[in-house]
Write a protein that holds these residues in place. Structure first.
Motif, PDB file in Angstrom:
ATOM      1  N   UNK A 128       0.928  -1.297  -0.095  1.00 22.65           N
ATOM      2  CA  UNK A 128      -0.003  -0.228  -0.039  1.00 22.65           C
ATOM      3  C   UNK A 128       0.949   1.324  -0.253  1.00 22.65           C
ATOM      4  N   UNK A 129       1.990   1.159   0.497  1.00 19.90           N
ATOM      5  CA  UNK A 129       2.998   2.198   0.459  1.00 19.90           C
ATOM      6  C   UNK A 129       4.484   2.196  -0.093  1.00 19.90           C
ATOM      7  N   UNK A 130       4.740   2.984  -0.388  1.00 18.88           N
ATOM      8  CA  UNK A 130       5.996   3.272  -0.900  1.00 18.88           C
ATOM      9  C   UNK A 130       6.983   4.532   0.211  1.00 18.88           C
ATOM     10  N   UNK A 131       8.726   3.991  -0.035  1.00 16.91           N
ATOM     11  CA  UNK A 131       9.725   4.201   0.453  1.00 16.91           C
ATOM     12  C   UNK A 131      10.601   4.578  -0.426  1.00 16.91           C
ATOM     13  N   UNK A 187      12.697  12.366   1.054  1.00 19.50           N
ATOM     14  CA  UNK A 187      12.477  13.354   0.685  1.00 19.50           C
ATOM     15  C   UNK A 187      11.185  13.851  -0.001  1.00 19.50           C
ATOM     16  N   UNK A 188      10.464  12.648  -0.780  1.00 15.44           N
ATOM     17  CA  UNK A 188       9.500  13.662  -1.145  1.00 15.44           C
ATOM     18  C   UNK A 188       7.938  12.537  -0.547  1.00 15.44           C
ATOM     19  N   UNK A 189       7.245  13.073  -0.995  1.00 16.46           N
ATOM     20  CA  UNK A 189       5.519  13.053  -0.624  1.00 16.46           C
ATOM     21  C   UNK A 189       5.490  11.508  -1.037  1.00 16.46           C
ATOM     22  N   UNK A 190       5.047  10.590  -0.684  1.00 16.95           N
ATOM     23  CA  UNK A 190       4.538   9.339  -0.447  1.00 16.95           C
ATOM     24  C   UNK A 190       3.199   9.244  -1.813  1.00 16.95           C
TER      25      UNK A 190
END
Length: 244
Positions: A207-210, A238-241
């Motif tokens: 569901x999420x990313x890194x 550094x960036x929005x998911x």
């Protein structure tokens, strides 16, 4: 006469007493409305500032990083009209940057593919759109078209150099094994800046990313590995998911 004056004075005093609370309540309501309006204006200003800051961060990201998957979905053009579709990206031998862009050319008259070609990354410009999903490749029309058969890649190198295969790989962290879902590429020089991974170990579609900095990932013994844990990675995003 005096009695009349006394009665009139008493009535006026009673009216004043009766009206005083009403006037005070009205004033309180007016003050409350003003406070609400002021709060709403402050909220709108904060919201706008937040949107402006987010837009600035997005533009900053696009200057420094685009997703490999966006390039793979992009077109190749020599001007206004697309002439080919990107089919793959080939990394340098050390796997640190895009060396070649492989594409399938399209007939300028009929809507069908007529052949394959490739070009070096250092001869193209990436044209990024202000919205996610739009990264096209601009090539010089005078540049000679080269066939992909001219690129010599061994079977052992393919897993490490073909981006389409890298995106099917996994990276082993100190906290588990995670799917590589994308790569972030510097649009100016083609270097890989980050690996994008799922946020849950051993899950095919997370569901999420890194992101993991590319300098923290090594390709050893046929696998991608990093000494970081997910807890380490969570502290360096550094960036929005939503943008990954």
């Amino acid at each position: 006469m005096n009695i009349r004056k006394m009665i009139h004075a008493a009535l006026m005093s009673s009216a004043a007493l009766a009206l005083a609370p009403v006037g005070a309540v009205a004033q309180q309501n007016m003050n409350s409305d003003k406070n609400k309006q002021s709060t709403q204006r402050q909220t709108m200003q904060t919201h706008n500032m937040s949107d402006d800051a987010k837009a600035h961060k997005w533009r900053e990201m696009r200057q420094n990083a685009v997703k490999a998957s966006e390039i793979l979905r992009g077109n190749v053009s020599t001007g206004l009209n697309p002439v080919a579709n990107v089919t793959n990206l080939i990394l340098s031998k050390d796997g640190g940057e895009i060396e070649y862009i492989v594409y399938k050319t399209q007939s300028p008259i009929m809507d069908f593919y007529v052949g394959d070609g490739y070009t070096s990354f250092n001869t193209v410009d990436l044209q990024t759109s202000p919205v996610p999903g739009g990264v096209n490749v601009y090539v010089d029309s005078s540049a000679p078209v080269k066939g992909p058969e001219e690129i010599k890649i061994t079977a052992n190198e393919a897993d490490k150099r073909l981006v389409s295969r890298v995106l099917d790989e996994q990276v082993e962290l100190g906290s588990g094994i995670y799917e590589i879902e994308d790569l972030l590429i510097n649009p100016k020089n083609g270097k890989i800046t980050h690996y994008v991974i799922g946020s849950e170990p051993d899950v095919l579609f997370s569901d999420g990313r890194r992101t993991i900095r590319a300098t923290e990932v090594a390709y050893r013994n046929g696998a991608y590995r990093s000494n970081l844990t997910m807890q380490d990675i969570d502290q360096d995003q550094p960036y929005e998911e939503d943008w990954l």
